[in-house]
Design an enzyme around this catalytic site. Sequence first.
Site, PDB file in Angstrom:
ATOM      1  N   GLY A 109      -4.690   0.077 -15.867  1.00 55.27           N
ATOM      2  CA  GLY A 109      -3.667  -0.381 -16.821  1.00 55.27           C
ATOM      3  C   GLY A 109      -2.304  -0.691 -16.219  1.00 55.27           C
ATOM      4  N   HIS A 110      -1.869   0.112 -15.233  1.00 52.93           N
ATOM      5  CA  HIS A 110      -0.479  -0.040 -14.772  1.00 52.93           C
ATOM      6  C   HIS A 110      -0.241  -1.287 -13.932  1.00 52.93           C
ATOM      7  CE1 HIS A 110      -0.638   1.454 -10.466  1.00 52.93           C
ATOM      8  NE2 HIS A 110      -1.807   1.891 -10.879  1.00 52.93           N
ATOM      9  N   CYS A 124       1.519   4.163   5.607  1.00 59.03           N
ATOM     10  CA  CYS A 124       2.135   5.271   6.348  1.00 59.03           C
ATOM     11  C   CYS A 124       1.210   6.474   6.304  1.00 59.03           C
ATOM     12  CB  CYS A 124       3.448   5.666   5.702  1.00 59.03           C
ATOM     13  SG  CYS A 124       4.784   4.609   6.185  1.00 59.03           S
ATOM     14  N   THR A 150      -8.622   4.092  -8.909  1.00 61.32           N
ATOM     15  CA  THR A 150      -9.214   4.977  -7.903  1.00 61.32           C
ATOM     16  C   THR A 150     -10.425   5.695  -8.482  1.00 61.32           C
ATOM     17  OG1 THR A 150      -7.039   5.269  -6.890  1.00 61.32           O
ATOM     18  CG2 THR A 150      -8.717   6.932  -6.370  1.00 61.32           C
ATOM     19  N   ASN A 175      -5.458  -6.662  -2.656  1.00 55.00           N
ATOM     20  CA  ASN A 175      -4.145  -6.164  -3.072  1.00 55.00           C
ATOM     21  C   ASN A 175      -3.031  -6.472  -2.066  1.00 55.00           C
ATOM     22  OD1 ASN A 175      -6.085  -4.201  -1.917  1.00 55.00           O
ATOM     23  ND2 ASN A 175      -4.251  -2.976  -1.600  1.00 55.00           N
TER      24      ASN A 175
HETATM   25  N1  PLP Z   1      -8.055  -0.993  -6.005  1.00 52.98           N
HETATM   26  C1  PLP Z   1      -7.097  -1.897  -5.737  1.00 52.98           C
HETATM   27  C2  PLP Z   1      -7.490  -3.262  -5.262  1.00 52.98           C
HETATM   28  C3  PLP Z   1      -5.747  -1.570  -5.914  1.00 52.98           C
HETATM   29  O1  PLP Z   1      -4.800  -2.475  -5.639  1.00 52.98           O
HETATM   30  C4  PLP Z   1      -5.418  -0.263  -6.373  1.00 52.98           C
HETATM   31  C5  PLP Z   1      -4.003   0.141  -6.505  1.00 52.98           C
HETATM   32  O2  PLP Z   1      -3.141  -0.290  -5.778  1.00 52.98           O
HETATM   33  C6  PLP Z   1      -6.468   0.638  -6.658  1.00 52.98           C
HETATM   34  C7  PLP Z   1      -7.766   0.234  -6.454  1.00 52.98           C
HETATM   35  C8  PLP Z   1      -6.169   2.018  -7.182  1.00 52.98           C
HETATM   36  O3  PLP Z   1      -5.750   1.925  -8.527  1.00 52.98           O
HETATM   37  P1  PLP Z   1      -4.970   3.126  -9.244  1.00 52.98           P
HETATM   38  O4  PLP Z   1      -3.577   3.121  -8.720  1.00 52.98           O
HETATM   39  O5  PLP Z   1      -5.008   2.788 -10.704  1.00 52.98           O
HETATM   40  O6  PLP Z   1      -5.705   4.375  -8.942  1.00 52.98           O
END
Ligand code: PLP
Length: 391
Positions: free
Chosen positions: A198-199, A334, A70, A149
Site C-alpha cells: 500500500g505505501h 548500506c 516483504t 525498484n
Molecule cells: N519488493 C520491491 C520491488 C520493493 O521495491 C519493496 C520495497 O521497497 C519491497 C518488495 C518490500 O515492500 P515493503 O516495504 O512493503 O515490505
Amino acid sequence: MIYLDHAATTKTAPEVVEAMLPYFTECYGNAGSIYKLGNESRMAVIRTKETIAGTLGAEANEIYFTSGGTESDNWALKAVYEAYRDKGRHIITSKIEHHAVLHTCEYLEKQGAEVTYLDVDGDGLVDVEQLKRAIRPDTILISVMYANNEIGTLQPVKEIGEIAASHGILFHTDAVQAYGQLPIDVAACHIDLLSASGHKFNGPKGVGFLYVSKRAKIRSFMHGGQQERGRRAGTENIPGIVGLEAAVRRVYGSVEEAECVCNLEEEKNAERERILRDYLISQIEEKIPAAVLNGHRTKRLPGNVNFSFPGVEGESVLIMLDMQGICASSGSACTSGSIDPSHVLLAIGRSPEEARSAIRLTLGAENTKEEMDIVVGELARIVGKIRESRL
Ligand code: PLP
C-alpha cells in the site's frame, strides 16, 4: 523540500487518511465478531478484496492481506516451496530481484531448494531464451519482478507468464513497484501469485496483499485463528485495509469501472510523470558530463530516473542534496557500515565504482517541471564540485 524518493515510500493521501479514521475510533469491531460492530469491519475486508480483485481481473477470494511487500514475497516463495517440494525443488528467479525475494531464495536453498538466478542485459531485462533453457522437469516456480525498484525496468511479464504456463510452472511476480502505477491483468499475463504494498501508491504503511490464483496450492503463512481462510491468522488490520482500498480506488477507480485499467485521471498522471521523467533524463544528460543512465530508456516505470555519475560517491551527493532540501536515494545498500554496491547495477554491467556513484530520483504526482530544473542545477553543481576536488 523537494521529495524525489517515491519508490521508497509515498505520502498517505488525505482521502486515504480520512477513510481510515472512523475505523480507529468508531467502527473498531473485530471482523470475527458476530455483532453489528464486527460486521462493519468484516464488510470492509470483503469490500477491499472485491475492489482489489476488480483491478487485477481476479476473484475476491484470491486476495490475502499481508503487512506489505516483504511479507507477500516471503509467503509466496516459502509457501509454494513447502506445498510443491515433493514435485520438485527448483526455483527460477532473476539477479535483480528485491532482497525480499533474493534473501528468501537463499533461505530456501538452505532448506534444500535449488535456485537459478537469471542474468539481465545492460538495460536490466531478463533474457527469455535463458529462462526457457533454465526450465527443468523439477522446476516448481518462476519468480520475476514486474518492475525493478532501483532502475525502473519493466520485465516482459506476459511472455514470462506464457512460458511458465506452457510448462505448468507457477509464476510469481513482485509487483510492489508496479501495482498502483500501471494496469495489471493477472489472467492475460498468466500470473499465479502477485505481491503488492500500500505505501508505494499513497496508501498506509504496513499493509499490502498477496494475490494467489485458485490454481496455486500454498501453505498457510501464520498459524492461529481462521482469519484469511486460515492461511494468514491474526486479527485483521482494518484501518490499514480500509486505507488500502481508498488508495486502490484513487488509482484504479471503482470496482465497476476498474477492470484492470487505471482510471482516466491516473492515466493522465502517469503520462505527466513520464513526460517529467524524460525531461529530467534529457536535462541531466545535457548538463552533467559523462552521466550514465541506468535502466531501459522507455521500458521503465513512469517516475523512475537513475544515473551513475562516474568520479563521485553517490552517498556524498545525497548528503549534499539533502542540505538543499532534496530527498533522493542511491543505488547502494548500506550494510553494517560498509557501502555495498547495488546488486542490480552490478548485474547490468556497471563497475563497483559506477554502481557506487548512482543516484535514484523517483517522481510522484506532486512534482513539477520547476522542481526538476532546481534539482538538475543542484546536481550539476554538486557533481562538478566533487569532481573538481578530486583533480
Ligand atoms: N519488493 C520491491 C520491488 C520493493 O521495491 C519493496 C520495497 O521497497 C519491497 C518488495 C518490500 O515492500 P515493503 O516495504 O512493503 O515490505
